[in-house]
Design a protein around this motif. Sequence first.
Motif, PDB file in Angstrom:
ATOM      1  N   ILE A  13     -56.940  27.291 -52.595  1.00 48.38           N
ATOM      2  CA  ILE A  13     -55.695  27.528 -53.337  1.00 48.38           C
ATOM      3  C   ILE A  13     -55.992  27.891 -54.784  1.00 48.38           C
ATOM      4  CG2 ILE A  13     -53.595  26.407 -54.170  1.00 48.38           C
ATOM      5  CD1 ILE A  13     -53.599  24.778 -51.564  1.00 48.38           C
ATOM      6  N   VAL A  14     -56.953  27.143 -55.392  1.00 55.02           N
ATOM      7  CA  VAL A  14     -57.322  27.448 -56.790  1.00 55.02           C
ATOM      8  C   VAL A  14     -57.899  28.852 -56.894  1.00 55.02           C
ATOM      9  CG1 VAL A  14     -58.840  26.798 -58.700  1.00 55.02           C
ATOM     10  CG2 VAL A  14     -57.638  25.028 -57.388  1.00 55.02           C
ATOM     11  N   ALA A  15     -58.763  29.226 -55.944  1.00 53.16           N
ATOM     12  CA  ALA A  15     -59.383  30.556 -55.979  1.00 53.16           C
ATOM     13  C   ALA A  15     -58.337  31.647 -55.818  1.00 53.16           C
ATOM     14  CB  ALA A  15     -60.433  30.664 -54.878  1.00 53.16           C
ATOM     15  N   LEU A  16     -57.376  31.433 -54.921  1.00 57.90           N
ATOM     16  CA  LEU A  16     -56.331  32.433 -54.736  1.00 57.90           C
ATOM     17  C   LEU A  16     -55.503  32.614 -56.011  1.00 57.90           C
ATOM     18  CD1 LEU A  16     -55.101  31.571 -51.115  1.00 57.90           C
ATOM     19  CD2 LEU A  16     -56.173  33.707 -51.854  1.00 57.90           C
ATOM     20  N   VAL A  56     -59.013  38.456 -53.172  1.00 53.47           N
ATOM     21  CA  VAL A  56     -60.439  38.482 -52.840  1.00 53.47           C
ATOM     22  C   VAL A  56     -60.960  37.087 -52.502  1.00 53.47           C
ATOM     23  CG1 VAL A  56     -61.278  38.149 -55.212  1.00 53.47           C
ATOM     24  CG2 VAL A  56     -62.662  39.450 -53.556  1.00 53.47           C
ATOM     25  N   ALA A  57     -60.242  36.050 -52.987  1.00 54.01           N
ATOM     26  CA  ALA A  57     -60.687  34.675 -52.721  1.00 54.01           C
ATOM     27  C   ALA A  57     -60.501  34.285 -51.255  1.00 54.01           C
ATOM     28  CB  ALA A  57     -59.920  33.704 -53.616  1.00 54.01           C
ATOM     29  N   LEU A  58     -59.784  35.125 -50.508  1.00 50.35           N
ATOM     30  CA  LEU A  58     -59.609  34.809 -49.086  1.00 50.35           C
ATOM     31  C   LEU A  58     -60.942  34.808 -48.341  1.00 50.35           C
ATOM     32  CD1 LEU A  58     -56.376  36.849 -48.259  1.00 50.35           C
ATOM     33  CD2 LEU A  58     -56.608  34.374 -48.412  1.00 50.35           C
ATOM     34  N   LEU A  59     -61.877  35.671 -48.804  1.00 48.21           N
ATOM     35  CA  LEU A  59     -63.184  35.709 -48.140  1.00 48.21           C
ATOM     36  C   LEU A  59     -63.947  34.406 -48.362  1.00 48.21           C
ATOM     37  CD1 LEU A  59     -64.190  39.397 -48.918  1.00 48.21           C
ATOM     38  CD2 LEU A  59     -63.408  38.454 -46.740  1.00 48.21           C
ATOM     39  N   ARG A  60     -63.819  33.844 -49.619  1.00 49.56           N
ATOM     40  CA  ARG A  60     -64.462  32.547 -49.861  1.00 49.56           C
ATOM     41  C   ARG A  60     -63.810  31.458 -48.990  1.00 49.56           C
ATOM     42  NH1 ARG A  60     -65.875  31.543 -56.198  1.00 49.56           N
ATOM     43  NH2 ARG A  60     -67.257  33.364 -56.490  1.00 49.56           N
ATOM     44  N   ALA A  61     -62.482  31.517 -48.893  1.00 49.58           N
ATOM     45  CA  ALA A  61     -61.800  30.528 -48.060  1.00 49.58           C
ATOM     46  C   ALA A  61     -62.247  30.638 -46.606  1.00 49.58           C
ATOM     47  CB  ALA A  61     -60.293  30.718 -48.163  1.00 49.58           C
TER      48      ALA A  61
END
Length: 690
Positions: free
Chosen positions: A27-30, A36-41
């Motif tokens: 959530i923080v990354a998004l 682009v943070a979806l790939l980390r998630a």
Amino acid sequence: MLSLNFTPLVPVSILWAVGIVTAVLSIVALMSRGPVALLRALALALILLALANPSLVQEEREKVKDIVAVVVDRTASQTLGDRQAMTDQVRTELERRFGSLNDVEARYIQADDGSGDDGTRLFAALSNGLADVPPDRLAGVIFVTDGVVHDIPPNVESLGFKAPLHVLVTGRPDERDRQIKLVEAPRFGIVGKDQTIRAVVMERGGTGSATVTVRRDGQEFARQSVRTDVPFSINVRIEHGGANVVELEVDGLPDELTQVNNRAVVPIEGIREKLRVLLVSGEPNPGERTWRNLLKSDANVDLVHFTILRPPEKQDGTPINELSLIAFPTRELFQQKIKEFDLIIFDRYANQSVLPSSYFENIVRYVRDGGAVLVAAGPEFASFGSLAQTRLAPIIPGAPDGRIIEEPYRAEITDIGTRHPVTRDLPGSESNPPAWGEWLRTIGAQVNTGSTVMSGAADLPLLVLKREEKGRVALLLSDHAWLWARGYEGGGPHLDLLRRLAHWLMKEPALEEEALRASAVGRDIRIERQTMKDAADPVTLKAPSGQESSVALSETRPGLFTAQVASRELGLHTVRSGDLIAFVSIGPANPRELTDVFSNTESLKPIAEATGGSIRRVASEGSQDITVPRILAVRSGSRFSGGDWIGIKPSESAIVRGVSVFPLALGFLGLILLVGATLTAWITEGRRRT
């Protein structure tokens, strides 16, 4: 069968913690970096998935048959009316119908009477019969019963299964019955006094009034008309010591369900307040102490003892006021209070004008009205002062012949004596000659009546027993019983002999020559027949249902015949042999199983309907036909019954024959997914910076 299973590599609590941290970071990354943070998630989710260790499990299952339990009630209440025939027909029809169902196995469980007073316990029988069956394999339960069940669970959760329960009730809705129930029943009573029994006649479909017949020891003594459902009282005189068996029987109704409960039996133990014994010694002698010690040792005996020390003919000029003797209260004892005594013993008594002739006539009437006299004779019995020369002669079983034989001898038990309870099995009598000491005197007598149970010197009568109308008389033709008490030549069983003799005279039930006794030994009935005959006729055994059977007896000891038979029914059994009657109860006196004999559809209705099942009669009023509903499989829904059918709930129970496991997050595939997600996230973020 294919399924997805998870086998975490770490404790579940850690797995949940990692999942929460992953969600927060995603959530923080998004919020900070955008889509682009979806790939980390995704990469973090793959790591989480790897820790959860998912796998595909493929099972090879073999379908097994569902179990339907059929509990058949075979308790005592199911034998009433035509319920047993109904039960047999219903079971036969159920066997036929379940035989056509390929995926169902019917397990038949029989519920019998227990050893105690537990009544009908169908649910206990069900639990025992399904001990090896998993609950999820049970598709249904069917009870074949009259509806009288005593172990119904308080709620459906207590059943231990989730299958529907169906009850097929035997019996008919128009049943009628009458029974007698004890309200108050005394266990003990004083001999000669009245005891009150309170009872009530209960009925359904009756007339409102009934006739009750009352019997004591098998003999009818009262008959009265009573209102039903209203308590009534009956006074019963306790006639004798021991068991006074009082039987109350109410007349039956036409087409009554059963007459087993039309009778109630009350055994009242007769107890004497005190056994009063009058001992009159004609002169001081060694034997009077033996009699005195014997009678005083019994706490239940009230002894009155007089020894005549100064007969009327003895005149030596001593003034009356200087004599320290107590005057013999002849008028008080033999006229005013004679009926208060249970036994009068004349110990070496000679007629010395102490008792007028009218008093001997009183003694004769006393005996014939139920009293008892024992004459312990010495040399005076052969003299002119013998009691046999008085008005007591008609009841004395022997007349002296003038002989006094003074020579050593061992008392012998005669053939009749071996069968008589007074002398049978006296300690020492088993050997020949008997293993007891000698006596030294026998008084000769001609015995015309009574039974000679012991013989003395020269095979002369020694002990003679006689019944005189309602009373009893004994004649002991020797005054040397005290030699056994003193241990002369080893002594002998004087206590056994004299105590039995005294108690036989006072009508002790255990010493009756003709007696019939019955007792319970578990589920068996032990019958004892005491008789003076050489053989005993078969006895009639009547079961609670009214069925009669003849039981042959075998001789176990002289005069004692016994038999032991197994009882097929609980309740009160009646044993008869001629005029003799005995009762024995197998199981509880008033069994729960027969307290309520009417079939009903109400007691099991709540629990049956709570499971989605049903309860119904198999026979309608006025019809002789038996109707068994159809059996259908119902896979869904909460109700499992209809107008003419009952349903069972099929299960998915199966036996697992093999298992194949395919891991999804471990190995080469898991590594490619994890590395691919990481590289994609790195490349995407690198391009965004440029």
